[in-house]
Design a protein around this motif. Structure first.
Motif, PDB file in Angstrom:
ATOM      1  N   CYS A   1       0.834  -1.219   0.000  1.00  0.00           N
ATOM      2  CA  CYS A   1       0.000   0.000   0.000  1.00  0.00           C
ATOM      3  C   CYS A   1       0.860   1.257   0.000  1.00  0.00           C
ATOM      4  O   CYS A   1       0.584   2.212  -0.737  1.00  0.00           O
ATOM      5  CB  CYS A   1      -0.926   0.004   1.209  1.00  0.00           C
ATOM      6  SG  CYS A   1      -2.257  -1.215   1.123  1.00  0.00           S
TER       7      CYS A   1
ATOM      8  N   THR B   1       3.837   1.584  -1.122  1.00  0.00           N
ATOM      9  CA  THR B   1       4.492   1.730  -2.422  1.00  0.00           C
ATOM     10  C   THR B   1       3.609   2.523  -3.377  1.00  0.00           C
ATOM     11  O   THR B   1       4.082   3.406  -4.103  1.00  0.00           O
ATOM     12  CB  THR B   1       4.806   0.339  -3.014  1.00  0.00           C
ATOM     13  OG1 THR B   1       5.636  -0.388  -2.111  1.00  0.00           O
ATOM     14  CG2 THR B   1       5.523   0.468  -4.350  1.00  0.00           C
ATOM     15  N   VAL B   2       2.321   2.233  -3.348  1.00  0.00           N
ATOM     16  CA  VAL B   2       1.371   2.981  -4.182  1.00  0.00           C
ATOM     17  C   VAL B   2       1.384   4.459  -3.805  1.00  0.00           C
ATOM     18  O   VAL B   2       1.352   5.338  -4.677  1.00  0.00           O
ATOM     19  CB  VAL B   2      -0.049   2.391  -4.038  1.00  0.00           C
ATOM     20  CG1 VAL B   2      -1.065   3.251  -4.786  1.00  0.00           C
ATOM     21  CG2 VAL B   2      -0.088   0.958  -4.544  1.00  0.00           C
ATOM     22  N   HIS B   3       1.456   4.756  -2.501  1.00  0.00           N
ATOM     23  CA  HIS B   3       1.480   6.152  -2.056  1.00  0.00           C
ATOM     24  C   HIS B   3       2.675   6.892  -2.658  1.00  0.00           C
ATOM     25  O   HIS B   3       2.550   8.037  -3.124  1.00  0.00           O
ATOM     26  CB  HIS B   3       1.571   6.228  -0.528  1.00  0.00           C
ATOM     27  CG  HIS B   3       0.396   5.629   0.166  1.00  0.00           C
ATOM     28  ND1 HIS B   3       0.408   5.282   1.503  1.00  0.00           N
ATOM     29  CD2 HIS B   3      -0.841   5.291  -0.289  1.00  0.00           C
ATOM     30  CE1 HIS B   3      -0.761   4.767   1.832  1.00  0.00           C
ATOM     31  NE2 HIS B   3      -1.536   4.769   0.761  1.00  0.00           N
TER      32      HIS B   3
ATOM     33  N   TYR C   1       2.201   7.407  -6.450  1.00  0.00           N
ATOM     34  CA  TYR C   1       1.175   8.430  -6.682  1.00  0.00           C
ATOM     35  C   TYR C   1       1.741   9.830  -6.421  1.00  0.00           C
ATOM     36  O   TYR C   1       1.540  10.755  -7.222  1.00  0.00           O
ATOM     37  CB  TYR C   1      -0.026   8.172  -5.774  1.00  0.00           C
ATOM     38  CG  TYR C   1      -1.082   9.261  -5.829  1.00  0.00           C
ATOM     39  CD1 TYR C   1      -2.022   9.287  -6.853  1.00  0.00           C
ATOM     40  CD2 TYR C   1      -1.134  10.261  -4.856  1.00  0.00           C
ATOM     41  CE1 TYR C   1      -2.988  10.280  -6.916  1.00  0.00           C
ATOM     42  CE2 TYR C   1      -2.090  11.262  -4.913  1.00  0.00           C
ATOM     43  CZ  TYR C   1      -3.018  11.271  -5.937  1.00  0.00           C
ATOM     44  OH  TYR C   1      -3.961  12.257  -5.986  1.00  0.00           O
TER      45      TYR C   1
ATOM     46  N   SER D   1       9.216   0.582   1.255  1.00  0.00           N
ATOM     47  CA  SER D   1       8.290   0.727   0.127  1.00  0.00           C
ATOM     48  C   SER D   1       8.779   1.802  -0.843  1.00  0.00           C
ATOM     49  O   SER D   1       8.626   1.662  -2.057  1.00  0.00           O
ATOM     50  CB  SER D   1       6.888   1.053   0.628  1.00  0.00           C
ATOM     51  OG  SER D   1       6.860   2.251   1.373  1.00  0.00           O
TER      52      SER D   1
ATOM     53  N   SER E   1       9.795   1.202  -4.726  1.00  0.00           N
ATOM     54  CA  SER E   1       9.356   2.031  -5.857  1.00  0.00           C
ATOM     55  C   SER E   1      10.540   2.364  -6.760  1.00  0.00           C
ATOM     56  O   SER E   1      10.438   2.321  -7.990  1.00  0.00           O
ATOM     57  CB  SER E   1       8.707   3.322  -5.348  1.00  0.00           C
ATOM     58  OG  SER E   1       7.630   3.062  -4.493  1.00  0.00           O
TER      59      SER E   1
END
Length: 421
Positions: free
Chosen positions: A210, A212-214, A217, A244, A248
């Protein structure tokens, strides 16, 4: 919209249609076309798609039959295992796909549901999990928190939730001590499986994914053209955010990672001295969620730095756990020097930074953990001139009123912060 709701019809101005014609188009697909497409995908690729995805793929093939106009993406919306009737329509011999979330579905009684999932959470700031799991019939949440190293507001956020499936316990020891107890529970695989245990703290790899997505983004918001580097300054305890962010980077996102620690500087010593040391004890600081003597994600970040050499990482950790010290190979340190750095910030430096932010910007929302991150950023790049920079903010400052007493900030601002949360 007023015309639409009052008259049942509304005309779209030509100006809007002109803009739409340049940026967004539509395709209409019938049930027969979707089913035909699903059959074609199965016959050609032996791949089973759900009815929603079939509509999207049918639209793509109608709009650009050869897929030659541009690079194309068709969004897949669900597993076909949820639609067995549709799969049967594709063909009599087409197997129903297997999916654990579907395979494990069954009707449960109230008593069965209450025993379905037992989750344990241990950090001192995990009121989010409490709020999210309150009243869920299939989840029992056990919350452990260190009695002497969290603020009053943090404690109240965890102990005043009136939900029968949530049990909150205070512990006399630091969080590392009962984290080790939880590790022992999960090492007993039969016990963990019997009670369907789940640890929702930072050792759970889902947290890392999760975050990593932040990071991705955030990078895309700052650099939509992907034409610049962005440095992330991350207040670090268990290293889930640092790991994370570095993940990325490994995925190709041009980010630089600076892991900022307080006096509990395990990871800082790891990269600057080349050793893993067992600290004697935790140092209590205002940035209490970072007060850990052993970051749970250290093995994951070492694994990434070792380019996936699990045998090497296992050897390092075996030395650490058996001897209390382990040497980090130079190959790992060389990789780290190009992708991730650390800064160590004292309580005094963090407090000075919080005061500076207040005096210069009248910004009150910087918590002790965020102050550590910002202090690390100003130490590493005082003018913020090297790259675009992001300092992760970790919590609302209203949870740490003692900090504002130190800052001598006016009482009414404290009231405002408490009302906000």
């Amino acid at each position: 919209m007023e015309d639409y709701y009052s008259k049942g019809v509304a005309k779209i101005p030509q100006a809007i249609l002109d803009v739409a014609s340049k940026g967004i188009h539509t395709e209409r697909i019938t049930q027969e076309e979707a089913l035909s497409t699903a059959k074609m995908i199965w016959e050609k690729y032996h791949y089973i798609i759900c009815p929603h995805t079939a509509v999207g793929v049918a639209g793509a093939t109608k709009a650009d039959p050869s897929f030659s106009s541009t690079l194309s993406v068709c969004l897949a919306t669900a597993t076909a295992a949820k639609f067995p009737d549709f799969v049967h329509l594709i063909g009599d011999n087409v197997p129903i796909p297997s999916h654990p979330c579907v395979d494990n579905l069954k009707e449960t009684t109230q008593e069965e549901a209450q025993s379905t999932q037992s989750s344990i959470d241990s950090p001192p700031t995990k009121t989010v999990e409490i709020s999210a799991n309150g009243e869920l019939r299939k989840v029992n949440l056990i919350v452990l928190y260190p009695k002497h190293s969290i603020s009053t507001l943090q404690r109240l956020q965890m102990t005043t939730v009136q939900s029968p499936n949530i049990r909150t316990f205070s512990c006399d020891n630091a969080s590392d001590s009962f984290d080790n107890m939880i590790i022992d529970i999960f090492n007993d695989q039969n016990f963990a499986k019997k009670h369907n245990m789940l640890w929702v703290n930072s050792p759970n790899v889902g947290r890392l994914v999760c975050h990593t997505v932040h990071h991705i983004y955030t990078y895309l918001k700052l650099c939509p053209s992907c034409d610049n580097d962005v440095t992330f300054y991350i207040p670090s305890g268990a290293l889930v955010d640092s790991t994370s962010a570095y993940l990325s980077q490994c995925m190709g996102v041009p980010v630089k990672v600076v892991s900022v620690v307080n006096e509990n500087d395990f990871f800082h010593k790891c990269l600057t001295q080349g050793y893993l040391y067992k600290p004697l004890n935790v140092i209590n600081t205002p940035s209490c969620s970072m007060d850990t003597v052993f970051p749970h994600n250290i093995e994951r970040i070492l694994f990434l730095l070792a380019k996936g050499d699990a045998t090497l990482v296992k050897s390092i950790m075996e030395d650490y756990h058996s001897k209390g010290v382990a040497k980090i190979p130079q190959t790992i340190l060389d990789v780290a020097s190009k992708g991730i750095h650390t800064e160590r910030i004292t309580q005094e430096e963090a407090l000075t930074t919080a005061k500076m932010i207040w005096e210069k910007y009248h910004y009150i929302h910087i918590c002790p953990h965020t102050a550590v991150g910002v202090a690390g950023a100003t130490k590493a790049d005082p003018s913020f001139s090297l790259t675009l920079s992001v300092c992760l903010a970790t919590a609302t400052a209203a949870k740490f009123l003692i900090l504002f007493i130190s800052l001598e900030i006016m009482y009414q601002y404290l009231v405002i912060l408490v009302l906000i949360i």
